[in-house]
Scaffold this active site. Structure first.
Site, PDB file in Angstrom:
ATOM      1  N   GLY A 155      11.385   1.702  -2.614  1.00 13.97           N
ATOM      2  CA  GLY A 155      12.373   0.581  -2.487  1.00 13.97           C
ATOM      3  C   GLY A 155      12.532   0.112  -3.619  1.00 13.97           C
ATOM      4  O   GLY A 155      11.663  -0.953  -4.322  1.00 13.97           O
ATOM      5  N   LEU A 156      13.777   0.245  -4.384  1.00 11.70           N
ATOM      6  CA  LEU A 156      14.022  -0.223  -5.758  1.00 11.70           C
ATOM      7  C   LEU A 156      14.846  -1.326  -5.735  1.00 11.70           C
ATOM      8  O   LEU A 156      16.016  -1.279  -6.278  1.00 11.70           O
ATOM      9  CB  LEU A 156      14.530   0.904  -6.558  1.00 11.70           C
ATOM     10  CG  LEU A 156      14.675   0.646  -8.017  1.00 11.70           C
ATOM     11  CD1 LEU A 156      13.066   1.054  -8.556  1.00 11.70           C
ATOM     12  CD2 LEU A 156      15.440   1.721  -8.818  1.00 11.70           C
ATOM     13  N   ILE A 159      12.113  -6.520  -6.680  1.00 12.98           N
ATOM     14  CA  ILE A 159      10.933  -6.564  -6.917  1.00 12.98           C
ATOM     15  C   ILE A 159      10.183  -5.213  -7.600  1.00 12.98           C
ATOM     16  O   ILE A 159       9.487  -4.852  -8.238  1.00 12.98           O
ATOM     17  CB  ILE A 159       9.876  -7.170  -5.880  1.00 12.98           C
ATOM     18  CG1 ILE A 159      10.384  -8.590  -5.695  1.00 12.98           C
ATOM     19  CG2 ILE A 159       8.456  -6.610  -6.048  1.00 12.98           C
ATOM     20  CD1 ILE A 159       9.611  -9.070  -4.310  1.00 12.98           C
ATOM     21  N   THR A 238       2.578  -4.520  -1.541  1.00 15.02           N
ATOM     22  CA  THR A 238       2.878  -6.048  -1.697  1.00 15.02           C
ATOM     23  C   THR A 238       4.053  -6.643  -0.894  1.00 15.02           C
ATOM     24  O   THR A 238       4.476  -7.726  -1.147  1.00 15.02           O
ATOM     25  CB  THR A 238       3.021  -6.170  -3.172  1.00 15.02           C
ATOM     26  OG1 THR A 238       4.137  -5.482  -3.644  1.00 15.02           O
ATOM     27  CG2 THR A 238       1.798  -6.333  -4.140  1.00 15.02           C
ATOM     28  N   ALA A 239       4.607  -5.638  -0.093  1.00 15.44           N
ATOM     29  CA  ALA A 239       5.742  -6.006   0.782  1.00 15.44           C
ATOM     30  C   ALA A 239       5.418  -6.489   2.045  1.00 15.44           C
ATOM     31  O   ALA A 239       5.543  -7.806   1.941  1.00 15.44           O
ATOM     32  CB  ALA A 239       6.535  -4.684   0.801  1.00 15.44           C
ATOM     33  N   ARG A 240       5.424  -5.734   2.953  1.00 20.03           N
ATOM     34  CA  ARG A 240       5.083  -6.300   4.372  1.00 20.03           C
ATOM     35  C   ARG A 240       4.085  -5.326   4.935  1.00 20.03           C
ATOM     36  O   ARG A 240       4.146  -4.102   5.019  1.00 20.03           O
ATOM     37  CB  ARG A 240       6.214  -6.206   5.177  1.00 20.03           C
ATOM     38  CG  ARG A 240       6.989  -7.377   5.150  1.00 20.03           C
ATOM     39  CD  ARG A 240       6.629  -8.717   5.609  1.00 20.03           C
ATOM     40  NE  ARG A 240       7.501  -9.947   5.415  1.00 20.03           N
ATOM     41  CZ  ARG A 240       7.353 -10.864   4.450  1.00 20.03           C
ATOM     42  NH1 ARG A 240       6.673 -10.588   3.362  1.00 20.03           N
ATOM     43  NH2 ARG A 240       8.212 -11.816   4.635  1.00 20.03           N
ATOM     44  N   GLU A 269      -1.377 -10.969  10.211  1.00 18.20           N
ATOM     45  CA  GLU A 269      -1.977 -12.013   9.278  1.00 18.20           C
ATOM     46  C   GLU A 269      -2.111 -13.568  10.105  1.00 18.20           C
ATOM     47  O   GLU A 269      -1.121 -13.751  10.764  1.00 18.20           O
ATOM     48  CB  GLU A 269      -1.105 -12.156   8.019  1.00 18.20           C
ATOM     49  CG  GLU A 269      -0.954 -10.923   7.360  1.00 18.20           C
ATOM     50  CD  GLU A 269       0.051 -11.111   6.184  1.00 18.20           C
ATOM     51  OE1 GLU A 269       0.367 -12.301   5.861  1.00 18.20           O
ATOM     52  OE2 GLU A 269       0.254 -10.026   5.521  1.00 18.20           O
ATOM     53  N   HIS A 297      -1.928 -11.969   1.266  1.00 18.19           N
ATOM     54  CA  HIS A 297      -0.685 -12.046   0.897  1.00 18.19           C
ATOM     55  C   HIS A 297      -0.377 -13.435   0.100  1.00 18.19           C
ATOM     56  O   HIS A 297       0.327 -14.410   0.267  1.00 18.19           O
ATOM     57  CB  HIS A 297      -0.100 -12.820   2.451  1.00 18.19           C
ATOM     58  CG  HIS A 297       1.401 -12.585   2.847  1.00 18.19           C
ATOM     59  ND1 HIS A 297       2.008 -12.197   3.774  1.00 18.19           N
ATOM     60  CD2 HIS A 297       2.391 -12.410   1.698  1.00 18.19           C
ATOM     61  CE1 HIS A 297       3.399 -12.257   3.644  1.00 18.19           C
ATOM     62  NE2 HIS A 297       3.618 -12.356   2.302  1.00 18.19           N
ATOM     63  N   ALA A 299       0.639 -12.427  -3.205  1.00 20.29           N
ATOM     64  CA  ALA A 299       1.261 -12.043  -4.439  1.00 20.29           C
ATOM     65  C   ALA A 299       2.426 -12.810  -4.986  1.00 20.29           C
ATOM     66  O   ALA A 299       2.736 -12.601  -6.142  1.00 20.29           O
ATOM     67  CB  ALA A 299       1.747 -10.312  -3.997  1.00 20.29           C
TER      68      ALA A 299
END
Length: 336
Positions: A155-156, A159, A238-240, A269, A297, A299
């Site tokens: 995923g570019l 972030i 660090t996404a989901r 979470e 969570h 980041a």
């Protein structure tokens, strides 16, 4: 202009927002990590906009409960916890805040990688626990040279690109997989594009996840992807949380197919601390020692990023209601 701040998280009473937008009436509905805030039906009927501040919960009431609302905003990058279809059915835009915390999340992804690959987590723990017996370079099992290693970005987006730039600064070779980006991104960035997740996993020494959570990406990093992993792979997310199948990751780490993982997000979470992988890590089982790092969570967080997030959330609403300018819409397909 009246805005419902659903699942309000901050300790203050929106002093920052009231200072910068004195003409707006902010209605705060506080929530906890366990459940979303209950909403007064009369308040729901009176507001012009709804902002969801929870990173994990949706708004307690459906879009139909807000007859006057003209816009809904998720105060954050991820928009899996805003009812895009429900708002779209009423031809109301749902938006997010994609342009805050980019550097913080990218820094955190690299920090998780470094903590595992340079021992900055393992060494202090060993010295604290064992004194002079822990004073040895072998106490960090995942140490490696970064120069020449391959950093794979899944995923570019903003972030992912920021993380790629940081990895490149360590003289790592950057490859990326993102089927939704237009052709030519590899030429403009200088990073190598691969056309399958399997290829990225097979070539990466470190794979860092930066995709949004959608039906397409849920459990994207599962049995099949992890089976393709290059021996010694370190996975960073660090996404989901639900993008990574935690059961599959546990199996891959137990078998040694995946060497280590740094997880800032988990499928639920606060995290399910009784999940077999997390439980083994917390109990210090030998097989996982110094191979896993979990952060809460966090980041996205810095004091500066929180100021940006709070003000940008209101800016999205104000731009639309006061100026007719729509930004960061994530449900445009429903508005046509």
């Amino acid at each position: 202009m009246k805005i419902l701040c659903a699942n309000w998280q901050a300790a203050d009473d929106a002093e920052l927002e009231r200072k910068h937008y004195p003409g707006i009436d902010f209605v705060l509905a506080r929530s906890t990590n366990e459940k979303p805030a209950e909403l007064d039906p009369d308040v729901c009927k009176a507001v012009d906009a709804v902002i969801n501040y929870s990173p994990t919960h949706n708004v307690a009431s459906p879009p139909t409960a807000f007859p006057k609302a003209r816009i809904a905003v998720r105060s954050g990058v991820g928009f899996d916890n805003i009812d895009t279809a429900g708002w779209g059915a009423r031809k109301i835009p749902a938006c997010n805040v994609p342009d805050y915390g980019t550097t913080e999340v990218a820094d955190h992804a690299i920090a998780l990688m470094l903590a595992l690959t340079r021992g900055t987590f393992s060494y202090p723990v060993a010295i604290e626990a064992d004194g002079s017996q822990g004073w040895h370079f072998s106490k960090a099992p995942l140490i490696r040279r970064h120069k020449g290693a391959t950093f794979g970005v899944i995923g570019l987006g903003r972030i992912g690109l920021a993380a790629a730039r940081r990895a490149a600064a360590f003289d790592m070779k950057v490859i990326f997989y993102d089927p939704h980006l237009l052709s030519g991104v590899d030429l403009s960035t200088g990073y190598e594009r691969v056309h399958s997740l399997a290829e990225l996993m097979a070539r990466s020494d470190v794979a860092s996840v930066h995709t949004p959570l959608t039906d397409e990406t849920r459990n994207l990093i599962g049995v099949t992807a992890l089976a393709a992993a290059k021996p010694g792979l370190i996975l960073v997310n660090t996404a989901r949380g639900p993008i990574v199948d935690l059961d599959a990751l546990e199996d891959a780490m137990r078998s040694g197919a995946v060497a280590g993982a740094g997880l800032d997000v988990l499928p639920s979470e606060p995290g399910d601390l009784d999940h077999a992988l997390i439980k083994a890590w917390r109990q210090g089982e030998a097989w996982i020692a110094n191979r896993l790092i979990v952060t809460p969570h966090a980041a996205f967080y810095s004091p500066a990023s929180m100021v940006d997030l709070r003000l940008k959330s209101i800016e999205v609403v104000h731009a639309y209601l006061a100026e007719g300018r729509l930004t960061n819409c994530v449900n445009a397909e429903y508005l046509k």
